[in-house]
Write a protein that holds these residues in place. Structure first.
Motif, PDB file in Angstrom:
ATOM      1  N   THR A   9       0.710  -1.199   0.196  1.00 24.74           N
ATOM      2  CA  THR A   9      -0.108  -0.051   0.022  1.00 24.74           C
ATOM      3  C   THR A   9       0.954   1.088  -0.005  1.00 24.74           C
ATOM      4  O   THR A   9       0.256   2.344  -0.450  1.00 24.74           O
ATOM      5  CB  THR A   9      -0.848  -0.049   1.194  1.00 24.74           C
ATOM      6  N   GLY A  10       1.907   1.262   0.680  1.00 25.24           N
ATOM      7  CA  GLY A  10       2.884   2.201   0.604  1.00 25.24           C
ATOM      8  C   GLY A  10       3.494   2.734  -0.661  1.00 25.24           C
ATOM      9  O   GLY A  10       3.543   3.645  -1.382  1.00 25.24           O
ATOM     10  N   TRP A  11       3.783   1.726  -1.351  1.00 18.04           N
ATOM     11  CA  TRP A  11       4.472   1.997  -2.892  1.00 18.04           C
ATOM     12  C   TRP A  11       3.279   2.070  -3.581  1.00 18.04           C
ATOM     13  O   TRP A  11       3.546   3.014  -4.618  1.00 18.04           O
ATOM     14  CB  TRP A  11       4.869   0.473  -3.296  1.00 18.04           C
ATOM     15  N   LEU A  12       2.004   1.627  -3.611  1.00 13.45           N
ATOM     16  CA  LEU A  12       0.871   2.303  -4.628  1.00 13.45           C
ATOM     17  C   LEU A  12       0.747   3.645  -3.999  1.00 13.45           C
ATOM     18  O   LEU A  12       0.105   4.340  -5.154  1.00 13.45           O
ATOM     19  CB  LEU A  12      -0.328   1.422  -4.176  1.00 13.45           C
ATOM     20  N   ALA A  19       4.319  -5.445  -9.127  1.00 11.52           N
ATOM     21  CA  ALA A  19       4.006  -6.745  -9.592  1.00 11.52           C
ATOM     22  C   ALA A  19       4.068  -7.758  -8.216  1.00 11.52           C
ATOM     23  O   ALA A  19       4.817  -7.517  -7.375  1.00 11.52           O
ATOM     24  CB  ALA A  19       5.034  -7.424 -10.486  1.00 11.52           C
ATOM     25  N   VAL A  20       2.923  -8.370  -8.032  1.00 13.50           N
ATOM     26  CA  VAL A  20       2.684  -9.374  -6.713  1.00 13.50           C
ATOM     27  C   VAL A  20       2.825 -10.707  -7.372  1.00 13.50           C
ATOM     28  O   VAL A  20       2.150 -11.259  -7.966  1.00 13.50           O
ATOM     29  CB  VAL A  20       1.473  -8.959  -6.233  1.00 13.50           C
ATOM     30  N   ALA A  21       3.792 -11.682  -6.848  1.00 17.21           N
ATOM     31  CA  ALA A  21       4.021 -12.826  -7.097  1.00 17.21           C
ATOM     32  C   ALA A  21       3.592 -13.777  -5.890  1.00 17.21           C
ATOM     33  O   ALA A  21       3.868 -13.360  -4.678  1.00 17.21           O
ATOM     34  CB  ALA A  21       5.452 -13.302  -7.371  1.00 17.21           C
ATOM     35  N   THR A  22       2.747 -14.644  -5.963  1.00 14.72           N
ATOM     36  CA  THR A  22       2.288 -15.279  -4.808  1.00 14.72           C
ATOM     37  C   THR A  22       2.359 -17.015  -5.149  1.00 14.72           C
ATOM     38  O   THR A  22       2.038 -17.345  -6.212  1.00 14.72           O
ATOM     39  CB  THR A  22       0.732 -15.147  -4.696  1.00 14.72           C
ATOM     40  N   ILE A  23       2.876 -17.759  -4.251  1.00 12.08           N
ATOM     41  CA  ILE A  23       3.179 -19.207  -4.243  1.00 12.08           C
ATOM     42  C   ILE A  23       1.653 -19.587  -4.078  1.00 12.08           C
ATOM     43  O   ILE A  23       1.305 -19.424  -2.982  1.00 12.08           O
ATOM     44  CB  ILE A  23       4.082 -19.885  -3.527  1.00 12.08           C
ATOM     45  N   VAL A  24       1.095 -20.352  -5.003  1.00 14.29           N
ATOM     46  CA  VAL A  24      -0.191 -20.749  -4.879  1.00 14.29           C
ATOM     47  C   VAL A  24      -0.408 -22.337  -4.386  1.00 14.29           C
ATOM     48  O   VAL A  24      -1.007 -22.650  -3.521  1.00 14.29           O
ATOM     49  CB  VAL A  24      -0.907 -20.885  -6.343  1.00 14.29           C
ATOM     50  N   ALA A  34       2.975 -22.393   0.140  1.00  7.91           N
ATOM     51  CA  ALA A  34       2.013 -21.630  -0.288  1.00  7.91           C
ATOM     52  C   ALA A  34       1.778 -20.385   0.572  1.00  7.91           C
ATOM     53  O   ALA A  34       1.694 -20.583   1.669  1.00  7.91           O
ATOM     54  CB  ALA A  34       0.631 -22.546  -0.551  1.00  7.91           C
ATOM     55  N   GLY A  35       1.385 -19.499  -0.105  1.00  8.00           N
ATOM     56  CA  GLY A  35       1.011 -18.052   0.459  1.00  8.00           C
ATOM     57  C   GLY A  35       2.244 -17.081   0.549  1.00  8.00           C
ATOM     58  O   GLY A  35       2.003 -15.918   0.859  1.00  8.00           O
ATOM     59  N   ALA A  36       3.701 -17.547   0.420  1.00  4.95           N
ATOM     60  CA  ALA A  36       4.711 -16.808   0.209  1.00  4.95           C
ATOM     61  C   ALA A  36       4.265 -15.649  -0.994  1.00  4.95           C
ATOM     62  O   ALA A  36       4.074 -16.158  -1.810  1.00  4.95           O
ATOM     63  CB  ALA A  36       5.975 -17.526   0.275  1.00  4.95           C
ATOM     64  N   LYS A  37       5.177 -14.675  -0.767  1.00  2.47           N
ATOM     65  CA  LYS A  37       4.871 -13.665  -1.674  1.00  2.47           C
ATOM     66  C   LYS A  37       6.159 -12.770  -1.954  1.00  2.47           C
ATOM     67  O   LYS A  37       7.035 -12.851  -1.043  1.00  2.47           O
ATOM     68  CB  LYS A  37       3.825 -12.469  -1.202  1.00  2.47           C
ATOM     69  N   LEU A  38       6.267 -12.155  -3.015  1.00  6.72           N
ATOM     70  CA  LEU A  38       7.364 -11.289  -3.698  1.00  6.72           C
ATOM     71  C   LEU A  38       6.732 -10.013  -4.334  1.00  6.72           C
ATOM     72  O   LEU A  38       5.794 -10.461  -5.133  1.00  6.72           O
ATOM     73  CB  LEU A  38       8.264 -11.955  -4.496  1.00  6.72           C
ATOM     74  N   LEU A  39       7.252  -8.836  -3.694  1.00  7.08           N
ATOM     75  CA  LEU A  39       6.793  -7.859  -4.582  1.00  7.08           C
ATOM     76  C   LEU A  39       7.882  -7.076  -5.495  1.00  7.08           C
ATOM     77  O   LEU A  39       8.852  -7.074  -4.773  1.00  7.08           O
ATOM     78  CB  LEU A  39       6.328  -6.363  -3.416  1.00  7.08           C
ATOM     79  N   ALA A  40       7.515  -6.485  -6.522  1.00 11.37           N
ATOM     80  CA  ALA A  40       8.681  -5.972  -7.383  1.00 11.37           C
ATOM     81  C   ALA A  40       8.098  -4.760  -7.950  1.00 11.37           C
ATOM     82  O   ALA A  40       7.017  -4.573  -8.594  1.00 11.37           O
ATOM     83  CB  ALA A  40       9.027  -6.905  -8.347  1.00 11.37           C
ATOM     84  N   PRO A  42       8.946  -1.390 -10.856  1.00 13.98           N
ATOM     85  CA  PRO A  42       9.492  -1.074 -12.031  1.00 13.98           C
ATOM     86  C   PRO A  42      11.041  -0.597 -11.932  1.00 13.98           C
ATOM     87  O   PRO A  42      12.025  -1.045 -12.913  1.00 13.98           O
ATOM     88  CB  PRO A  42       8.554   0.094 -12.816  1.00 13.98           C
ATOM     89  N   ASP A  43      11.294   0.139 -10.888  1.00 16.06           N
ATOM     90  CA  ASP A  43      12.532   0.416 -10.570  1.00 16.06           C
ATOM     91  C   ASP A  43      13.555  -0.729 -10.232  1.00 16.06           C
ATOM     92  O   ASP A  43      14.694  -0.490  -9.817  1.00 16.06           O
ATOM     93  CB  ASP A  43      12.892   1.706  -9.750  1.00 16.06           C
ATOM     94  N   GLY A  44      12.981  -1.898  -9.811  1.00 16.90           N
ATOM     95  CA  GLY A  44      13.896  -3.079  -9.672  1.00 16.90           C
ATOM     96  C   GLY A  44      13.954  -3.256  -7.993  1.00 16.90           C
ATOM     97  O   GLY A  44      14.314  -4.054  -7.475  1.00 16.90           O
ATOM     98  N   THR A  45      13.262  -2.611  -7.149  1.00 18.63           N
ATOM     99  CA  THR A  45      13.044  -2.789  -5.842  1.00 18.63           C
ATOM    100  C   THR A  45      12.049  -3.593  -5.469  1.00 18.63           C
ATOM    101  O   THR A  45      11.246  -3.915  -6.219  1.00 18.63           O
ATOM    102  CB  THR A  45      12.583  -1.409  -5.254  1.00 18.63           C
ATOM    103  N   MET A  46      12.553  -4.587  -4.430  1.00 18.04           N
ATOM    104  CA  MET A  46      11.648  -5.503  -4.435  1.00 18.04           C
ATOM    105  C   MET A  46      11.435  -5.794  -2.888  1.00 18.04           C
ATOM    106  O   MET A  46      12.295  -5.260  -2.016  1.00 18.04           O
ATOM    107  CB  MET A  46      12.294  -7.069  -4.862  1.00 18.04           C
ATOM    108  N   ALA A  47      10.665  -6.630  -2.234  1.00 16.45           N
ATOM    109  CA  ALA A  47      10.323  -7.240  -1.039  1.00 16.45           C
ATOM    110  C   ALA A  47       9.635  -8.318  -0.981  1.00 16.45           C
ATOM    111  O   ALA A  47       8.969  -8.696  -1.774  1.00 16.45           O
ATOM    112  CB  ALA A  47       9.296  -5.990  -0.332  1.00 16.45           C
TER     113      ALA A  47
END
Length: 343
Positions: A9-12, A19-24, A34-40, A42-47
């Motif tokens: 929400t801070g980035w938005l 981009a939100v990646a979720t292990i399904v 399952a449930g683990a997430k990665l956020l990315a 455009p500038d390459g920052t990820m969490a």
């Protein structure tokens, strides 16, 4: 996930797509479940992370495509051979990752609402169409706000989500396949008392996944400035300190007030709730005195057997910080038992 949701929400709010990646799903030996997430961004920052190694590298490459095109994507990984070595795994497994793009604006508002509901202790279900389309947010308990979905579809999603603990893919009555993600609020920890033991206890508890409320009858000892990591820090008469709090079987109460009188008062209130954990600081001599007082008030031995006193695991703790470690260790242990996890 709560911390990642705040990051999202801070980035938005800064006007960037994410981009939100979720292990399904995951099978066998995988670095994350399952449930683990990665956020990315455009500038390459990820969490966050989906496990590192080659899997994460490929997910990040796909995230760049998703950020550019907006197209959602399901990625399947068979963790054998080169992928297993890249993930530093002894044996292989399989996992599926869902990639989506979240845009600032109306889409971000949904995640803002999700964060607010979780902070208020409300369990939610996020339903995301796999092939694109509008997400829906459903509250799982209590008052149900409109989701915008047809009633039969919403009912089907609620039934599918009953008792799920991890994401799942579901095809609803309208023929749309959706990723269903349950968002369960952090279990509540009520810390009665805002003194020198409360400070490190509440801080460590917040770090390990508790939603902390700190209560004291002295404003200078219970306020948001003193406890910035707490979901709630307020001054209130101790005889009403549990008023308005939803203290159910998943909740914990740690009593660390400044004296016997307050301890006995708060303990009598806590034992009238269904809290899954009730602990009180103090020596055995103090415990016996408080218990005798409560027996005269009508509390039974069964009631008193619920109390962990002296509070915390016996690790020889002396300082407030060491005592805090012992308390939070016992809280984690109690939480694991309630969740049915092996010890």
């Amino acid at each position: 996930m709560t911390d990642l949701l705040k990051t999202l929400t801070g980035w938005l709010s800064q006007g960037m797509p994410v981009a939100v990646a979720t292990i399904v799903t995951n099978e066998g030996s995988t670095p994350r479940t399952a449930g683990a997430k990665l956020l990315a961004r455009p500038d390459g920052t990820m969490a966050g992370t989906v496990g590192g190694g080659l899997v994460e590298a490929q997910v990040l490459q796909a995230a760049a495509r998703t950020l550019e095109s907006g197209a959602s994507e399901l990625l399947d990984f068979n963790l054998t051979g080169e992928l297993a070595a890249g993930a530093d795994m002894i044996c292989g497994g399989r996992l599926r990752v869902f990639l989506e793009r979240v845009l600032p604006g109306p889409e971000a508002a949904l995640f803002d609402r999700l964060e607010a509901l979780l902070s208020g202790g409300r369990a939610c279900l996020l339903a995301t169409p796999l092939d694109g389309g509008r997400r829906a947010l459903l509250t799982l308990h209590g008052e149900q706000a409109p989701s915008g979905l047809p009633p039969d579809v919403e009912q089907g999603l609620r039934e599918a989500a009953r008792d799920i603990q991890a994401p799942m893919i579901h095809e609803a009555a309208d023929g749309v396949r959706r990723l269903l993600e349950p968002f369960i609020p952090r279990p509540l920890l009520v810390v009665a008392g805002g003194g020198h033991v409360s400070l490190p206890t509440s801080r460590i508890a917040a770090m390990v996944g508790f939603r902390v409320a700190v209560l004291d009858d002295r404003p200078e000892f219970a306020n948001p400035e003193r406890f910035p990591w707490a979901a709630l820090a307020r001054a209130v008469p101790m005889e009403r300190c549990l008023d308005g709090l939803d203290i159910g079987p998943d909740a914990s109460v740690a009593i660390v007030t400044r004296g016997h009188v307050h301890d006995a008062l708060v303990l009598s209130l806590a034992l009238r709730t269904s809290a899954g954990y009730v602990g009180m600081i103090g020596s055995r001599r103090k415990r016996d005195a408080v218990y005798d007082k409560l027996r005269k008030e009508g509390f039974t031995e069964t009631d008193l057997a619920r109390v962990r006193c002296p509070i915390g695991l016996d690790i020889g703790a002396q300082t407030p910080e060491e005592i805090a470690v012992s308390i939070v260790a016992e809280l984690i242990q109690s939480r694991a038992v309630r969740q049915g996890l092996p010890l």
